[in-house]
Design a protein around this motif. Structure first.
Motif, PDB file in Angstrom:
ATOM      1  N   TYR A 266       0.947  -1.472  -0.330  1.00 34.93           N
ATOM      2  CA  TYR A 266       0.110  -0.371  -0.194  1.00 34.93           C
ATOM      3  C   TYR A 266       0.853   1.558  -0.005  1.00 34.93           C
ATOM      4  CZ  TYR A 266       0.468   0.149   4.839  1.00 34.93           C
ATOM      5  OH  TYR A 266       1.783   0.238   6.021  1.00 34.93           O
ATOM      6  N   LEU A 267       2.058   1.441   0.481  1.00 37.39           N
ATOM      7  CA  LEU A 267       2.804   2.263   0.681  1.00 37.39           C
ATOM      8  C   LEU A 267       3.223   3.048  -1.064  1.00 37.39           C
ATOM      9  CD1 LEU A 267       5.800   1.479   2.803  1.00 37.39           C
ATOM     10  CD2 LEU A 267       3.853   3.322   3.121  1.00 37.39           C
ATOM     11  N   PHE A 268       3.383   2.377  -1.704  1.00 37.52           N
ATOM     12  CA  PHE A 268       3.443   2.350  -3.346  1.00 37.52           C
ATOM     13  C   PHE A 268       2.249   3.116  -3.942  1.00 37.52           C
ATOM     14  CE2 PHE A 268       4.054   2.454  -7.529  1.00 37.52           C
ATOM     15  CZ  PHE A 268       4.766   3.047  -7.819  1.00 37.52           C
ATOM     16  N   ALA A 269       1.167   2.299  -3.432  1.00 34.27           N
ATOM     17  CA  ALA A 269      -0.066   3.272  -3.820  1.00 34.27           C
ATOM     18  C   ALA A 269      -0.474   4.224  -2.910  1.00 34.27           C
ATOM     19  CB  ALA A 269      -0.938   1.614  -3.673  1.00 34.27           C
ATOM     20  N   ILE A 270      -0.106   4.446  -2.076  1.00 33.98           N
ATOM     21  CA  ILE A 270      -0.145   5.749  -1.640  1.00 33.98           C
ATOM     22  C   ILE A 270       0.054   6.864  -2.388  1.00 33.98           C
ATOM     23  CG2 ILE A 270      -0.675   7.269   0.938  1.00 33.98           C
ATOM     24  CD1 ILE A 270      -1.805   4.423   2.036  1.00 33.98           C
ATOM     25  N   GLY A 271       1.628   6.070  -2.435  1.00 33.19           N
ATOM     26  CA  GLY A 271       2.375   7.140  -2.805  1.00 33.19           C
ATOM     27  C   GLY A 271       2.501   7.467  -4.380  1.00 33.19           C
ATOM     28  N   PHE A 272       2.016   7.433  -4.849  1.00 26.88           N
ATOM     29  CA  PHE A 272       1.768   6.750  -6.446  1.00 26.88           C
ATOM     30  C   PHE A 272      -0.047   8.226  -6.786  1.00 26.88           C
ATOM     31  CE2 PHE A 272      -1.273   5.882 -10.586  1.00 26.88           C
ATOM     32  CZ  PHE A 272       0.380   6.593 -11.216  1.00 26.88           C
ATOM     33  N   CYS A 273      -1.311   7.733  -5.621  1.00 25.97           N
ATOM     34  CA  CYS A 273      -2.003   8.614  -5.611  1.00 25.97           C
ATOM     35  C   CYS A 273      -1.441  10.095  -4.482  1.00 25.97           C
ATOM     36  CB  CYS A 273      -2.952   8.158  -4.429  1.00 25.97           C
ATOM     37  SG  CYS A 273      -4.105   6.546  -5.038  1.00 25.97           S
ATOM     38  N   CYS A 274      -0.360  10.005  -4.164  1.00 24.70           N
ATOM     39  CA  CYS A 274      -0.286  11.688  -3.933  1.00 24.70           C
ATOM     40  C   CYS A 274       0.043  12.369  -5.076  1.00 24.70           C
ATOM     41  CB  CYS A 274       0.670  11.452  -2.618  1.00 24.70           C
ATOM     42  SG  CYS A 274      -0.216  10.965  -1.085  1.00 24.70           S
ATOM     43  N   LEU A 275       1.038  12.030  -5.374  1.00 17.42           N
ATOM     44  CA  LEU A 275       1.409  12.237  -6.855  1.00 17.42           C
ATOM     45  C   LEU A 275       0.851  12.605  -7.822  1.00 17.42           C
ATOM     46  CD1 LEU A 275       4.554  10.362  -6.515  1.00 17.42           C
ATOM     47  CD2 LEU A 275       4.433  12.473  -6.321  1.00 17.42           C
ATOM     48  N   THR A 276      -0.449  11.868  -7.912  1.00 21.96           N
ATOM     49  CA  THR A 276      -1.128  11.836  -8.906  1.00 21.96           C
ATOM     50  C   THR A 276      -1.963  13.058  -8.611  1.00 21.96           C
ATOM     51  OG1 THR A 276      -1.378   9.369  -9.630  1.00 21.96           O
ATOM     52  CG2 THR A 276      -2.849  10.818 -10.558  1.00 21.96           C
ATOM     53  N   ALA A 277      -2.312  12.790  -7.431  1.00 24.27           N
ATOM     54  CA  ALA A 277      -3.159  14.195  -7.082  1.00 24.27           C
ATOM     55  C   ALA A 277      -2.329  16.153  -6.706  1.00 24.27           C
ATOM     56  CB  ALA A 277      -3.842  14.187  -5.337  1.00 24.27           C
TER      57      ALA A 277
ATOM     58  N   PHE B 140      -0.684  16.490  -9.582  1.00 22.15           N
ATOM     59  CA  PHE B 140       0.200  16.504 -10.061  1.00 22.15           C
ATOM     60  C   PHE B 140      -1.424  17.284 -11.156  1.00 22.15           C
ATOM     61  CE2 PHE B 140       3.622  14.394 -10.413  1.00 22.15           C
ATOM     62  CZ  PHE B 140       4.520  14.937 -10.618  1.00 22.15           C
ATOM     63  N   ILE B 141      -2.047  16.713 -10.850  1.00 16.64           N
ATOM     64  CA  ILE B 141      -3.938  17.042 -11.469  1.00 16.64           C
ATOM     65  C   ILE B 141      -4.220  17.574 -10.970  1.00 16.64           C
ATOM     66  CG2 ILE B 141      -6.350  16.340 -11.959  1.00 16.64           C
ATOM     67  CD1 ILE B 141      -4.658  13.103 -12.200  1.00 16.64           C
ATOM     68  N   GLU B 142      -3.912  17.849  -9.837  1.00 16.84           N
ATOM     69  CA  GLU B 142      -5.155  19.439  -8.931  1.00 16.84           C
ATOM     70  C   GLU B 142      -4.225  20.628  -8.976  1.00 16.84           C
ATOM     71  OE1 GLU B 142      -7.741  19.314  -8.203  1.00 16.84           O
ATOM     72  OE2 GLU B 142      -7.746  17.507  -9.011  1.00 16.84           O
ATOM     73  N   TYR B 143      -3.023  20.675  -8.755  1.00 19.73           N
ATOM     74  CA  TYR B 143      -2.469  21.863  -8.806  1.00 19.73           C
ATOM     75  C   TYR B 143      -1.161  22.356  -9.877  1.00 19.73           C
ATOM     76  CZ  TYR B 143       1.945  25.146  -6.368  1.00 19.73           C
ATOM     77  OH  TYR B 143       1.724  26.455  -6.602  1.00 19.73           O
ATOM     78  N   LEU B 144      -0.238  20.918 -10.184  1.00 23.20           N
ATOM     79  CA  LEU B 144       0.680  21.225 -11.104  1.00 23.20           C
ATOM     80  C   LEU B 144       0.344  21.465 -12.225  1.00 23.20           C
ATOM     81  CD1 LEU B 144       3.395  22.219 -11.672  1.00 23.20           C
ATOM     82  CD2 LEU B 144       4.138  19.451 -11.909  1.00 23.20           C
TER      83      LEU B 144
END
Length: 64
Positions: free
Chosen positions: A37-48, A50-54
């Motif tokens: 789950y560490l990678f899944a949570i990390g990937f979700c945080c990075l995706t959020a 990029f999509i919501e801010y960057l």
């Protein structure tokens, strides 16, 4: 309010990077990693981040 929102998005970026790299580091160091789950949570945080801010902030800069 705008600074708090920006702080939240950078917190997402930081958490995503830390969780993703800790997952990858555990795999390459030979430690048995049952916490996939560490990678899944990390990937979700990075995706959020990029999509919501960057991406929206880059679009604003290109319009100006």
């Amino acid at each position: 309010m705008r600074a708090l929102k920006k702080l939240f998005y950078y917190f997402l970026l930081f958490c995503g990077i830390i969780l993703s790299t800790s997952f990858l580091g555990d795999n390459f160091m030979g430690i048995s990693d049952e916490e996939g789950y560490l990678f899944a949570i990390g990937f979700c945080c990075l995706t959020a981040f990029f999509i919501e801010y960057l991406i929206p902030s880059l679009r604003k800069k290109n319009k100006n």
